[in-house]
Motif scaffolding. Structure first.
Motif, PDB file in Angstrom:
ATOM      1  N   CYS A  75      -2.423  14.638   4.461  1.00 35.68           N
ATOM      2  CA  CYS A  75      -1.948  13.208   4.248  1.00 35.68           C
ATOM      3  C   CYS A  75      -2.616  12.502   3.043  1.00 35.68           C
ATOM      4  O   CYS A  75      -2.044  11.844   2.221  1.00 35.68           O
ATOM      5  CB  CYS A  75      -2.090  12.293   5.247  1.00 35.68           C
ATOM      6  SG  CYS A  75      -1.131  12.884   6.827  1.00 35.68           S
TER       7      CYS A  75
ATOM      8  N   ILE B  18      -5.188   4.680  10.302  1.00 37.46           N
ATOM      9  CA  ILE B  18      -4.606   3.516  10.959  1.00 37.46           C
ATOM     10  C   ILE B  18      -4.041   4.191  12.223  1.00 37.46           C
ATOM     11  O   ILE B  18      -3.143   3.416  13.032  1.00 37.46           O
ATOM     12  CB  ILE B  18      -3.460   2.824  10.078  1.00 37.46           C
ATOM     13  CG1 ILE B  18      -2.376   4.288   9.676  1.00 37.46           C
ATOM     14  CG2 ILE B  18      -3.948   2.354   8.952  1.00 37.46           C
ATOM     15  CD1 ILE B  18      -1.125   3.625   8.919  1.00 37.46           C
TER      16      ILE B  18
ATOM     17  N   SER C 263       1.535   4.368   2.451  1.00 38.28           N
ATOM     18  CA  SER C 263       1.196   5.051   3.635  1.00 38.28           C
ATOM     19  C   SER C 263       1.791   6.630   3.918  1.00 38.28           C
ATOM     20  O   SER C 263       2.826   6.808   3.480  1.00 38.28           O
ATOM     21  CB  SER C 263       1.710   4.180   4.688  1.00 38.28           C
ATOM     22  OG  SER C 263       1.245   2.901   4.640  1.00 38.28           O
ATOM     23  N   CYS C 264       0.993   7.310   4.710  1.00 39.76           N
ATOM     24  CA  CYS C 264       1.318   8.523   5.114  1.00 39.76           C
ATOM     25  C   CYS C 264       0.850   8.669   6.450  1.00 39.76           C
ATOM     26  O   CYS C 264      -0.407   9.136   6.336  1.00 39.76           O
ATOM     27  CB  CYS C 264       1.109   9.587   4.331  1.00 39.76           C
ATOM     28  SG  CYS C 264       1.425  11.342   4.754  1.00 39.76           S
ATOM     29  N   TYR C 265       1.382   8.252   7.556  1.00 39.38           N
ATOM     30  CA  TYR C 265       0.538   8.295   8.675  1.00 39.38           C
ATOM     31  C   TYR C 265      -0.063   9.368   9.136  1.00 39.38           C
ATOM     32  O   TYR C 265       0.404  10.585   8.937  1.00 39.38           O
ATOM     33  CB  TYR C 265       1.711   7.916   9.970  1.00 39.38           C
ATOM     34  CG  TYR C 265       1.197   7.587  11.277  1.00 39.38           C
ATOM     35  CD1 TYR C 265       0.582   6.245  11.578  1.00 39.38           C
ATOM     36  CD2 TYR C 265       1.057   8.591  12.190  1.00 39.38           C
ATOM     37  CE1 TYR C 265       0.115   6.041  12.739  1.00 39.38           C
ATOM     38  CE2 TYR C 265       0.406   8.282  13.347  1.00 39.38           C
ATOM     39  CZ  TYR C 265      -0.015   7.133  13.743  1.00 39.38           C
ATOM     40  OH  TYR C 265      -0.715   6.714  14.883  1.00 39.38           O
TER      41      TYR C 265
ATOM     42  N   SER D 140       0.868  -1.072  -0.008  1.00 39.30           N
ATOM     43  CA  SER D 140       0.090  -0.082  -0.155  1.00 39.30           C
ATOM     44  C   SER D 140       0.879   1.283  -0.103  1.00 39.30           C
ATOM     45  O   SER D 140       2.252   1.209   0.062  1.00 39.30           O
ATOM     46  CB  SER D 140      -0.909   0.047   1.190  1.00 39.30           C
ATOM     47  OG  SER D 140      -0.224   0.192   2.512  1.00 39.30           O
TER      48      SER D 140
ATOM     49  N   LEU E 110      -1.058  11.071  -0.412  1.00 40.90           N
ATOM     50  CA  LEU E 110      -1.087   9.719  -1.123  1.00 40.90           C
ATOM     51  C   LEU E 110      -1.664   9.850  -2.372  1.00 40.90           C
ATOM     52  O   LEU E 110      -1.131   8.887  -3.187  1.00 40.90           O
ATOM     53  CB  LEU E 110      -2.063   9.003  -0.012  1.00 40.90           C
ATOM     54  CG  LEU E 110      -1.552   8.827   1.234  1.00 40.90           C
ATOM     55  CD1 LEU E 110      -2.677   8.243   2.276  1.00 40.90           C
ATOM     56  CD2 LEU E 110      -0.460   7.362   1.199  1.00 40.90           C
TER      57      LEU E 110
ATOM     58  N   LYS F 286      -3.809   5.250   5.063  1.00 43.49           N
ATOM     59  CA  LYS F 286      -3.037   4.095   4.079  1.00 43.49           C
ATOM     60  C   LYS F 286      -4.054   4.268   2.859  1.00 43.49           C
ATOM     61  O   LYS F 286      -5.211   4.219   3.240  1.00 43.49           O
ATOM     62  CB  LYS F 286      -2.968   2.953   4.929  1.00 43.49           C
ATOM     63  CG  LYS F 286      -2.506   1.900   3.959  1.00 43.49           C
ATOM     64  CD  LYS F 286      -2.529   0.221   4.647  1.00 43.49           C
ATOM     65  CE  LYS F 286      -1.409   0.057   5.479  1.00 43.49           C
ATOM     66  NZ  LYS F 286      -1.376  -1.442   6.018  1.00 43.49           N
TER      67      LYS F 286
ATOM     68  N   LEU G 248      -4.772   1.970  -0.823  1.00 40.40           N
ATOM     69  CA  LEU G 248      -4.518   0.845  -1.361  1.00 40.40           C
ATOM     70  C   LEU G 248      -5.846   0.526  -2.242  1.00 40.40           C
ATOM     71  O   LEU G 248      -6.765   1.215  -2.257  1.00 40.40           O
ATOM     72  CB  LEU G 248      -4.269  -0.300  -0.618  1.00 40.40           C
ATOM     73  CG  LEU G 248      -5.073  -0.547   0.832  1.00 40.40           C
ATOM     74  CD1 LEU G 248      -6.198  -1.143   0.290  1.00 40.40           C
ATOM     75  CD2 LEU G 248      -4.361  -1.393   1.823  1.00 40.40           C
TER      76      LEU G 248
END
Length: 310
Positions: free
Chosen positions: A108, A95, A27-29, A25, A112, A32, A34
Motif C-alpha cells: 500500500c 488508519i 489513501s490506500c486502505y 490526502s 501511495l 493515508k 499527506l
C-alpha cells in the motif's frame, strides 16, 4: 492542504489525531499519505511513519517496516520532493483497526508513493526562440513546487530554449512542420503526457485546430502588446514594438490569452500596461515588456493551474 499551528510543534499523539481529520490526502486502505508543515512535525523526519505497535505481532516487524518505507522514500526522493510545497514533509499514517501483514502494508505504501510522485500538475511549454520566458516559468514552479514544466517542445532545433531546458534538466522534443500540421505526432505526445496546461512562450507557429479542439481553454499564449492592437500573423517581438513606436502609442503592454484557431484572437485572460515614452526605441520598449512578462506570466499560469484542479 492540511492546516496546523504554525508556531508550535504538536506532540506525536495530537499530531496523529490532527492528521486523521484531514481529507486532503492520498489513501490506500489502511494507509493515508499527506504532507504537513515541517515545523509541526514531532520528529525531524522528511517522512514520518506512524503505524501503532498493536497492529503487528512482533515489534521487529514494525521497526523493519519503518526502515523499509523510509528507504523506499529515499529511493524516490528525486521525484517526491518536487511535489512537496516548500517547508513541508510527508506523513504516512495507519488508519485501519485490524492486524495487517508486513507485505500488505508495504504494498500500500509503495502505491501511495507512486500516486504522490505522479500527482504533480504538469505544464508543457512550446517555444521557438531564446526561451527566457520558458526558463522564468520553470524556475518559478521549481521554487513553488505546486506544478512543474514537464516538457518543452520547439519547432527550432537551434532555439536557445533547448540549452536552457538542458541546464534545468527538463526534457525537450523538437518537431518539424510535417509532425505539427500533417500528422498526429505532437497531439499523441501531448495526450501521453496529460498536461494540465499548455503554454506558448515565444512560439511562432499557428496552432492547428486538432490541438485547440483537443485542449479547449487549456492552451495559453502571451503576446507583447495590448490586444487586439498589434496582433495577428507576423506580429511578434521587435515587429510589434516597432509598430507601437511608429504609431506614437502612449502605452503598450502584455496580453495573456487562450489560444484558438486564429492568431491572437482567443479570449483575453489578463493584461498589464507600461508607458511608452517619446524617447523609447523598440529595444527599450522590449525591455519594459519583458519585465511585465517575467512578473506576471508565471503567476497567471499558477492561477489557471489552480482553477483546473480545484
Amino acid at each position: 492542504m492540511p492546516t496546523f499551528p504554525k508556531t508550535e510543534k504538536l506532540c506525536k499523539r495530537d499530531f496523529i489525531q490532527t492528521l486523521f481529520q484531514q481529507a486532503n490526502s492520498f489513501s490506500c486502505y489502511p494507509l493515508k499519505l499527506l504532507y504537513v508543515p515541517i515545523q509541526a512535525m514531532p520528529v525531524p523526519y522528511q517522512l514520518l511513519v506512524s503505524v501503532p505497535k498493536r497492529h503487528f505481532k512482533r515489534a521487529v516487524d514494525r521497526n523493519c517496516l519503518k526502515r523499509r518505507l523510509r528507504e523506499s522514500y529515499r529511493l524516490q526522493k528525486h521525484l517526491l520532493p518536487k511535489n512537496l510545497p516548500k517547508g513541508y514533509a510527508l506523513a504516512l499514517i495507519y488508519i485501519g483497526k485490524e492486524k495487517i501483514s508486513y507485505a500488505k502494508i508495504s504494498h500500500c505504501a509503495q502505491w501511495l508513493f507512486t500516486q504522490f510522485a505522479n500527482a504533480m500538475r504538469k505544464i508543457i511549454v512550446f517555444a521557438s526562440g531564446s526561451g527566457s520566458n520558458a526558463e522564468r516559468i520553470a524556475t518559478y514552479f521549481q521554487e513553488k513546487r505546486t506544478a512543474q514544466v514537464s516538457l518543452i517542445l520547439s519547432n527550432n532545433p537551434q532555439a536557445g530554449v533547448l540549452a536552457r531546458a538542458k541546464r534545468l534538466a527538463i526534457p525537450t522534443v523538437v518537431f518539424d512542420r510535417q509532425a505539427f500540421y500533417h500528422s498526429s505526432v505532437v497531439l499523441d505526445l501531448l495526450k501521453a503526457q496529460q498536461p494540465d496546461l499548455i503554454v506558448l512562450a515565444g512560439f511562432l507557429w499557428k496552432v492547428p485546430e486538432a490541438l485547440t479542439e483537443a485542449y479547449p481553454n487549456q492552451i495559453v499564449n502571451i503576446h507583447p502588446s495590448l490586444l487586439p492592437k498589434y496582433g495577428g500573423k507576423g506580429m511578434y517581438g521587435a515587429h510589434v514594438h516597432t509598430a507601437v513606436i511608429e504609431h506614437a502609442e502612449t502605452e503598450s503592454g502584455i496580453s495573456i490569452h487562450y489560444v484558438n484557431e486564429h492568431y491572437d484572437e482567443g479570449n483575453i485572460i489578463f493584461q498589464a500596461k507600461t508607458d511608452v515614452l517619446p524617447t523609447d526605441t523598440p529595444d527599450t520598449l522590449a525591455e519594459k515588456i519583458h519585465l511585465l512578462e517575467y512578473e506576471h506570466f508565471p503567476k497567471i499560469i499558477e492561477q489557471l493551474i489552480n482553477q483546473t484542479t480545484s
